[in-house]
Design an enzyme around this catalytic site. Structure first.
Site, PDB file in Angstrom:
ATOM      1  N   ASP A  66      33.192  -3.456 -13.822  1.00 32.28           N
ATOM      2  CA  ASP A  66      32.078  -4.257 -14.333  1.00 32.28           C
ATOM      3  C   ASP A  66      31.784  -5.438 -13.419  1.00 32.28           C
ATOM      4  O   ASP A  66      32.549  -5.733 -12.500  1.00 32.28           O
ATOM      5  CB  ASP A  66      32.390  -4.752 -15.760  1.00 32.28           C
ATOM      6  N   ASN A 118      39.607  -8.869 -28.205  1.00 32.97           N
ATOM      7  CA  ASN A 118      38.808  -8.165 -29.218  1.00 32.97           C
ATOM      8  C   ASN A 118      38.850  -6.647 -29.042  1.00 32.97           C
ATOM      9  O   ASN A 118      38.091  -5.928 -29.678  1.00 32.97           O
ATOM     10  CB  ASN A 118      37.354  -8.665 -29.186  1.00 32.97           C
ATOM     11  N   HIS A 129      38.109  -5.001 -26.224  1.00 36.21           N
ATOM     12  CA  HIS A 129      37.162  -4.426 -25.265  1.00 36.21           C
ATOM     13  C   HIS A 129      37.894  -3.848 -24.056  1.00 36.21           C
ATOM     14  O   HIS A 129      38.990  -4.284 -23.701  1.00 36.21           O
ATOM     15  CB  HIS A 129      36.060  -5.428 -24.859  1.00 36.21           C
ATOM     16  N   GLU A 171      32.105  -4.123 -25.575  1.00 37.66           N
ATOM     17  CA  GLU A 171      32.476  -5.005 -26.673  1.00 37.66           C
ATOM     18  C   GLU A 171      32.490  -4.228 -27.999  1.00 37.66           C
ATOM     19  O   GLU A 171      31.855  -3.182 -28.116  1.00 37.66           O
ATOM     20  CB  GLU A 171      31.469  -6.164 -26.762  1.00 37.66           C
TER      21      GLU A 171
HETATM   22  P1  PGA Z   1      42.520 -10.590 -18.739  1.00 39.99           P
HETATM   23  O1  PGA Z   1      41.195  -9.866 -19.241  1.00 39.99           O
HETATM   24  O2  PGA Z   1      43.233  -9.590 -17.871  1.00 39.99           O
HETATM   25  O3  PGA Z   1      42.033 -11.763 -17.959  1.00 39.99           O
HETATM   26  O4  PGA Z   1      43.305 -10.932 -19.943  1.00 39.99           O
HETATM   27  C1  PGA Z   1      41.239  -8.564 -19.682  1.00 39.99           C
HETATM   28  C2  PGA Z   1      39.924  -8.165 -20.269  1.00 39.99           C
HETATM   29  O5  PGA Z   1      39.216  -9.026 -20.841  1.00 39.99           O
HETATM   30  O6  PGA Z   1      39.581  -6.970 -20.193  1.00 39.99           O
END
Ligand code: PGA
Length: 240
Positions: free
Chosen positions: A67, A136, A138, A143
């Protein structure tokens, strides 16, 4: 789902790098799906160490990132283009023409999404997709929603994502939109490895592993994938 728990994030990174190294050493041209965020950083450090020690090479590899933010210049320090170059690509022998990162500033984002899908298909599909997970649930920037997404698309980021990632945007507002591989794109990868560390991820991991398969926790779809490995530290695994 295979679940492996580690005492330290360094041990987790070594195991994750082993999975990448096995693919990089295999004959042919591996196609890697890569992730950003804090979770993969120790793995990228370990891959760089192994490259510098002459143990692995990226010269035949092609990469596709999950992304990218919209409304953020490509060279902004918080873009995922910058992140990937700083954390991995600038330190290994990947060919720049084999690096694919979504263009969040494309004049026609729908066309950009379709072209990304076409590029993945023409590379032969993704052999190994690395994922983090949001608090959450995702994956990529898919999301929680009332339906699973299919192909690459533009998403409005959830409030909780904006809250989690705003810490990086110290001198400006964080973008509210991103372009991301869809759940269908991710599920088409032949092998998936998800990394989660820290207590803040424990509830999302519980729902992913033990909950219903529901778009309210996008990562729960991974229960239906034939080759998924979860690499967790003890805090992230504390509710399963
Ligand atoms: P993080 O993010 O590795 O910074 O915890 C993971 C994500 O939001 O997919």
């Amino acid at each position: 789902m295979r679940i492996i728990t580690f005492e330290t994030s360094d041990a987790l990174a070594v195991q994750c790098a082993d999975i990448f190294a096995e693919l990089l050493r295999s004959a042919g041209a591996p196609v890697l799906g890569l992730a950003t965020g804090a979770s993969p950083v120790p793995t990228y450090k370990e891959l760089i160490r192994r490259y510098k020690a002459g143990e692995i090479s990226f010269r035949n590899a092609t990469t596709f990132n999950l992304d990218e933010y919209c409304e953020l210049p490509k060279n902004d320090k918080n873009s995922y283009f910058s992140f990937m170059h700083e954390q991995l690509f600038d330190h290994v022998d990947i060919k720049e023409e084999n690096v694919h990162i979504l263009n969040g500033n494309a004049p026609d984002l729908k066309a950009e999404a379709q072209s990304y899908e076409a590029r993945i298909r023409s590379a032969g599909g993704i052999d190994l997709q690395l994922l983090g997970i949001g608090t959450n649930g995702h994956i990529g920037f898919n999301e929680p929603d009332n339906k699973f997404t299919k192909e690459t698309f533009v998403v409005e980021l959830a409030q909780s994502t904006v809250k989690s990632n705003s810490i990086y945007f110290t001198d400006g507002a964080m973008p509210k939109h991103a372009i991301t591989m869809g759940i269908g794109t991710i599920m088409a990868a032949r092998k998936i490895v998800l990394i989660a560390t820290g207590r803040s991820k424990a509830a999302a991991i519980r729902k992913t592993v033990l909950g219903d398969v529901t778009p309210a926790c996008p990562a729960s779809i991974l229960q239906f994938h034939p080759d998924v490995t979860l690499l967790l530290d003890e805090a992230a695994a504390s509710q399963i």
